[in-house]
Design an enzyme around this catalytic site. Structure first.
Site, PDB file in Angstrom:
ATOM      1  N   ASP A   1     -78.030 -51.642  25.706  1.00 31.58           N
ATOM      2  CA  ASP A   1     -77.490 -51.169  24.425  1.00 31.58           C
ATOM      3  C   ASP A   1     -75.982 -50.927  24.565  1.00 31.58           C
ATOM      4  OD1 ASP A   1     -77.171 -50.028  21.919  1.00 31.58           O
ATOM      5  OD2 ASP A   1     -79.063 -48.948  21.975  1.00 31.58           O
TER       6      ASP A   1
ATOM      7  N   GLU B   1     -75.155 -42.895  18.322  1.00 31.26           N
ATOM      8  CA  GLU B   1     -74.465 -44.084  18.844  1.00 31.26           C
ATOM      9  C   GLU B   1     -72.957 -43.830  18.902  1.00 31.26           C
ATOM     10  OE1 GLU B   1     -75.037 -47.086  19.960  1.00 31.26           O
ATOM     11  OE2 GLU B   1     -77.124 -47.567  19.507  1.00 31.26           O
TER      12      GLU B   1
END
Ligand code: BGC
Ligand code: BGC
Ligand code: CA
Length: 299
Positions: free
Chosen positions: A204, A18
């Protein structure tokens, strides 16, 4: 005709990669692996990776004007000294919510560090709903809370004129916009600018490009999509050879390349055999559009 090329530049096997952030000064890509509790820095010239282990899930990392980095670790906004790998807590949120952790975070054009929280998951995207909130850490280390009732606080970025804040609460399956007051850090007038289509799955991470269009990584959708926030239309789809694409940023020379993170957690053995690069770092070239430099935390 542009020719798009997609390459896995690092097979890091992230459980949940991420928060990719380009650091121009070191020609490096920073990113985190949330459940593995590590912050990584990949040198694009030497191809070497440095990893710093922390003591709780680390969900985002950002540059800091004073040097080093800031990161969201557990429910804490922290400063991270890369040289000695030390962590210094700047502020703590959600003190009454012991099952929460931070998720995605990014610095605004005035140097405030925005990040939201979520309940810890029992499986990817399976969690107690409405437990999260959105916060920002001002340069004086004060924390501002914007709203609560968030499911999975995710992608965020600001328009090129700094007048709009874009935000994703993943389980709303939409990309939202707020009016943004850069001077005060206030947001107002929430509205949706894009609704995900079914095969795009869960929105996301997100970043803006130099033309003001939004790029959204589609978790379980194996793609990044380019959106026009003014018309609400999707302009482009770029598919990747992994399903759990989590976030994206621009980097490389003049921010002409896109870097994409992804996850392995939630895949079964067969899926991992089909997608051996799951959890790696991908580079997309030939998009024909550039990004902008990330902002640095001002405190
Ligand atoms: C979270 C993951 C979650 C995913 C999909 C990510 O931002 O960190 O834990 O599974 O979004 O919603
Ligand atoms: C998938 C599930 C997954 C969920 C959350 C759904 O689209 O079908 O397998 O657990 O997303 O990631
Ligand atoms: Ca995310």
């Amino acid at each position: 005709m542009s020719s798009i090329r997609i390459e896995c530049v690092l097979r890091e096997n992230c459980r949940c990669g991420e928060s990719p952030v380009w650091e121009e000064a070191s020609n490096s890509l920073l990113f985190v692996d949330i459940p593995a509790k590590k912050v990584c820095r990949w040198d694009s010239l030497s191809k070497h990776v440095q990893r710093v282990a922390v003591d709780a899930p680390v969900s985002s990392v950002a540059l800091r004007q004073l040097g080093g980095y800031v990161a969201t670790i557990g429910t804490k906004f922290c400063a991270l000294n890369w040289e000695d790998q030390s962590v210094f807590v700047l502020a703590t949120v959600d003190k009454d919510k012991t099952n929460n952790r931070f998720n995605d975070g990014k610095v605004d054009p005035a140097g405030r560090y925005f990040a939201g929280t979520m309940a810890e998951e029992t499986a990817p995207a399976v969690l107690e709903r409405h437990q999260g909130s959105l916060y920002s850490l001002f340069p004086d280390h004060n924390v501002k809370k914007y709203f609560d009732q968030v499911d999975i606080s995710n992608g965020l970025d600001w328009s090129l004129d700094h007048k709009i804040f874009y935000y994703i609460d993943s389980l709303s399956y939409a990309v939202d916009a707020f009016d943004y007051d850069l001077h005060t850090g206030q947001i107002s007038n929430r509205r949706s600018v894009y609704k995900m289509e079914k095969d795009e799955q869960i929105p996301d991470g997100m970043c803006i490009d130099a033309e003001g269009k939004l790029w959204v990584a589609c978790y379980n959708g194996g793609r990044v999509i380019r959106l026009d926030p003014e018309t609400g239309k999707r302009l482009q789809t770029v598919k990747l050879p992994v399903d759990k694409t989590t976030s994206c940023c621009f980097g490389g020379k003049d921010y002409s390349e896109m870097y994409v993170t992804c996850a392995r957690d939630g895949m079964d053995a067969e899926g991992l055999l089909r997608q051996p690069d799951a959890g790696g770092i991908f580079k997309i070239t030939g998009l024909g559009v550039k990004g902008i430099a990330p902002y640095s935390y001002a405190g």
